[in-house]
Design a protein around this motif. Structure first.
Motif, mmCIF file in Angstrom:
data_model
loop_
_atom_site.group_PDB
_atom_site.id
_atom_site.type_symbol
_atom_site.label_atom_id
_atom_site.label_comp_id
_atom_site.label_asym_id
_atom_site.label_seq_id
_atom_site.Cartn_x
_atom_site.Cartn_y
_atom_site.Cartn_z
ATOM 1 N N THR B 353 0.854 -2.066 11.422
ATOM 2 C CA THR B 353 2.042 -0.846 11.058
ATOM 3 C C THR B 353 1.913 -0.484 10.581
ATOM 4 N N THR B 354 1.701 -1.102 9.342
ATOM 5 C CA THR B 354 2.498 -0.014 7.937
ATOM 6 C C THR B 354 1.313 0.705 8.042
ATOM 7 N N VAL B 355 0.101 0.259 7.542
ATOM 8 C CA VAL B 355 -1.267 1.086 7.234
ATOM 9 C C VAL B 355 -1.113 1.774 8.411
ATOM 10 N N VAL B 356 -1.349 1.803 9.630
ATOM 11 C CA VAL B 356 -1.362 2.690 10.708
ATOM 12 C C VAL B 356 -0.551 4.260 10.737
ATOM 13 N N VAL B 357 1.406 3.860 10.077
ATOM 14 C CA VAL B 357 1.797 4.468 9.705
ATOM 15 C C VAL B 357 1.090 5.608 9.021
ATOM 16 N N ILE B 358 1.134 5.000 7.273
ATOM 17 C CA ILE B 358 0.443 6.534 6.248
ATOM 18 C C ILE B 358 -0.484 6.756 6.735
ATOM 19 N N GLY B 359 -1.772 6.170 7.812
ATOM 20 C CA GLY B 359 -2.381 6.891 8.542
ATOM 21 C C GLY B 359 -2.021 8.671 9.580
#
Lengths: 161, 604
Positions: B353-359
């Protein structure tokens, strides 16, 4: 229809995901035996290494930019597609880099955890096999003793295993 | 702002408020137990969650504040959105999975879990409330400013609207409804910032694509009337005749005045009328105009857009680094960030989830700089009035006309309000949760009624403060909240997760040091008065000294604590067990799917 009784849930600890029955090695981990300590230490150290491996380069790259722009102000005159270079770098360029770093860290962390899980399961399986072998040896020892007893009781009878 | 724009914007705001409440009410049907009031149930998927986190995170500072800062202070302000995004990278690498595995709902939960101390828990609860309020304050201020700018309504109307909607939503639906609302609001906000940016760029191109970066000092492209809200020292960079009604250089003035080149001062409430083509006097709080002749290389680009020259603010390099420190290490300590994290089913999902948030965040932050740069051309009067935060709202009206201006302004206003509502909702849930669980006394503790009462307090205090407090730029106040979080919760989380030897007394010492020092800086900056020593930069951006000191305090105090325990006769092993490190560390570090027995030693 009566309303169901209100249940006071102050802090429902969802806790960690459901864990299946513990293996002997799993117990080593929680009970803080020396073997468990060794495994824990190596895992934590590996994960910390991954964090540093991602944060340090990212931090160095990001952290060098303010100094770079401060000491080389002529970079402000460099234009790409009519946009000054600092604006392009800071406004657009860093974001794919941050995303890449995030993605890379996730992969590193997950593969380390898979390896750790594998290792523990292998060790557990090996321990189980040893236990089986020990059990089989014990059975065989009992059978030998029984045969020896019979031989003593009846010296003429053929050996039977 | 003409009537057409005002009405369409008001309608847009009303629509956002109604939709928010409606979706929230729908979510209410889904929430059945008190637990749903704290963290949404398992129904939340990873992509929804990432949108929700992104939606909640993009506050008034991101939507309005960043563009305003860039307009006023140039390229150095691009570090704000970078810090907002990279803070999630730090969170991902250091905190995400272990924190989720700990099973704690909130930061005070984690503190008690890891250290086994109620006192640390209470201190953390107090910090959550302070940080939450510090972050809520600019949301309410931004709402008031937005409605006032776009519709002319008095400043308190926007604040009351946002406070009211948030309270209703949170009290009725708690977190489950808020999750769905947040997810949709990310996409609304992205649309609201991206589409107008594209439209404005087309209008700019149609105008001949004037270069906002080089060129002369700010010039009014059309006749503008500016009201200077506070006593402002200005620099007039070219002699001109302007209309002034009010106080100029301590003398009351009315009518056309010849403003000579140089420094002047406008009194509070002075109205300045600039003709088309007139040079705009620039507030000396924003820009220290340098003589072009003795400028060095790199300043063919007008000083404002170049890096390392952040206008009137002193020590730009220190400010940049200290700001980065605050943003990178403060994200993990923000109450509304962590609470939403726990809707992930496990550590793996938390990471993904965190990776998607960064995007998602990176995508959003591509757009605010566009408004900042265009504002230099089409809204230079903001450099005089100091109301930098309004640039995003005003540009469509300046650059487009008729129905297009109305529609685009309405869209942007809707996005801004979505920003205030979502962040304020998330913060309110986090603060109310902590208030009702840890800080309220009596029979109200930890049940639905208690949560609702806490929500009222959580909203009322910052709302009232926002009406009383002196106006500080939105992104600056938010930055202070980050600095406080970085000085308190960051050391606690990082040391708590990675260092066995953290003790509860050590944690208390670190929290005390970091909290007190950064609160001092906050008080100084918001109060507008610098103490005798230290340049303003050190107080405005304190993270560079408060964060290391907090870490140091926590480490040293823990080691001293352990040494003292050993001297009192406890063995090293016993002392270590005292900090409940063993079983907790195992629990938060071992990966999912491993055969590890549930921790039996953890105190409930």
């Amino acid at each position: 229809m009566s309303r169901p009784a209100r249940v006071r849930v102050t802090s429902p600890r969802m806790g960690s995901a459901h864990r299946p029955d513990p293996s002997p090695l799993g117990r080593d981990l929680t009970e803080g035996t020396r073997l468990g300590e060794v495994y824990m230490r190596s895992l934590v150290r590996a994960q910390l290494r991954h964090a540093v491996a991602v944060l340090l380069p990212a931090g160095l790259v990001l952290g060098s930019l303010p100094v770079l722009f401060a000491t080389r102000p002529e970079l402000n005159d460099v234009r790409l597609l009519t946009v000054p270079l600092p604006w392009l770098l800071l406004g657009v360029g860093v974001y794919p880099l941050i995303l890449l770093a995030a993605w890379w860290h996730r992969r590193l962390a997950e593969s380390t955890e898979e390896a750790f899980t594998e290792l523990l399961e292998q060790t557990a399986r090996a321990a189980a096999t040893d236990a089986d072998r020990a059990a089989t040896d014990a059975d065989r020892a009992t059978a030998d003793r029984a045969a020896a007893d019979r031989a003593v009781a009846d010296p003429g009878a053929p050996e039977r295993r | 702002m003409n009537d057409g724009t005002a009405w369409s914007a008001a309608v847009a705001v009303a629509a956002v408020a109604v939709v928010t409440l409606a979706v929230g009410a729908w979510g209410l049907r889904l929430s059945r137990t008190t637990s749903d009031f704290y963290v949404a149930g398992r129904a939340v998927s990873a992509r929804w969650n990432a949108s929700a986190i992104g939606g909640e995170y993009l506050s008034a500072a991101s939507f309005l504040g960043v563009a305003g800062l860039i307009l006023g202070f140039g390229a150095d302000m691009l570090w704000y959105p970078i810090g907002y995004t990279a803070g999630y990278l730090v969170l991902l690498t250091l905190v995400a999975a272990p924190l989720r595995r700990s099973g704690a709902y909130t930061l005070p939960d984690f503190a008690q879990l890891r250290l086994g101390s109620i006192r640390v828990r209470r201190v953390c609860a107090g910090l959550v409330v302070v940080i939450g309020w510090l972050y809520l304050l600019p949301q309410f201020q931004g709402a008031g400013l937005t409605l006032h700018t776009v519709t002319g309504a008095p400043g308190w109307v926007g604040t009351v609207v946002v406070a009211g909607v948030v309270l209703l939503n949170v009290v009725a639906g708690g977190m489950r409804s808020v999750t769905v609302v947040q997810a949709l609001q990310y996409w609304l906000k992205l649309t609201a910032i991206a589409v107008p940016a594209v439209v404005l760029l087309m209008a700019w191109h149609g105008d001949g694509a004037p270069d906002p970066v080089t060129g002369d000092r700010p010039v009014a492209r059309q006749a503008i009337t500016v009201t200077v809200p506070t006593d402002t020292p200005v620099h007039v960079w070219r002699t001109a005749v302007v209309g002034v009604d009010g106080v100029l250089d301590s003398r009351p003035v009315s009518g056309q005045v010849r403003l000579t080149e140089g420094d002047h001062r406008f009194g509070a409430g002075t109205v300045v009328r600039l003709a088309s083509g007139a040079p705009v006097p620039v507030s000396r709080d924003i820009e220290v105009v340098r003589d072009v002749d003795d400028a060095g290389p790199g300043t063919e680009v007008a000083g404002w857009a170049a890096t390392g020259q952040a206008g009137a603010r002193d020590h730009p390099l220190y400010r940049t680094y200290s700001l980065l420190l605050a943003l990178l290490f403060g994200t993990m300590g923000l109450p509304h960030v962590l609470v939403r994290f726990y809707t992930n089913p496990d550590g793996h999902a938390a990471r993904r989830t965190t990776v998607v948030v960064i995007g998602l965040l990176g995508l959003f932050y591509l757009f605010p700089p566009i408004y900042g740069a265009l504002g230099r051309l089409y809204a230079p009067d903001l450099l005089l009035s100091g109301q930098l935060d309004t640039v995003v709202l005003l540009l469509p009206g300046r650059m487009l006309d008729g129905a297009a201006a109305d529609a685009v302004t309405a869209l942007i206003t809707a996005g801004a309000f979505a920003a205030f509502l979502s962040t304020a909702s998330g913060l309110t849930v986090a603060v109310s949760g902590v208030l009702s669980q840890d800080l309220l006394r009596g029979r109200m503790r930890g049940n639905v009624a208690g949560f609702r009462r806490a929500a009222v307090i959580a909203v009322a205090v910052p709302a009232v403060l926002s009406l009383l407090a002196q106006r500080v730029l939105l992104a600056d106040t938010v930055g202070l909240a980050f600095a406080l979080a970085a000085s308190t919760f960051c050391p606690l989380l990082v040391l708590g997760i990675w260092w066995r030897r953290l003790t509860s007394r050590g944690a208390l010492a670190g929290l005390a040091v970091g909290g007190t020092l950064s609160c001092l800086a906050v008080a100084v900056t918001l109060g507008g008065r610098t103490p005798g020593f230290g340049p303003p930069a050190v107080w405005a951006q304190p993270a560079a000294w408060t964060v290391p000191l907090a870490f140091l305090a926590m480490i040293v105090a823990s080691l001293v604590d352990a040494a003292r325990a050993r001297r009192r006769g406890m063995t090293r092993a016993a002392a270590r067990r005292l900090s409940v490190a063993g079983p907790v560390m195992v629990m938060i570090h071992t990966p999912e799917g491993l055969d590890v027995p549930p921790d039996s030693g953890r105190r409930r």
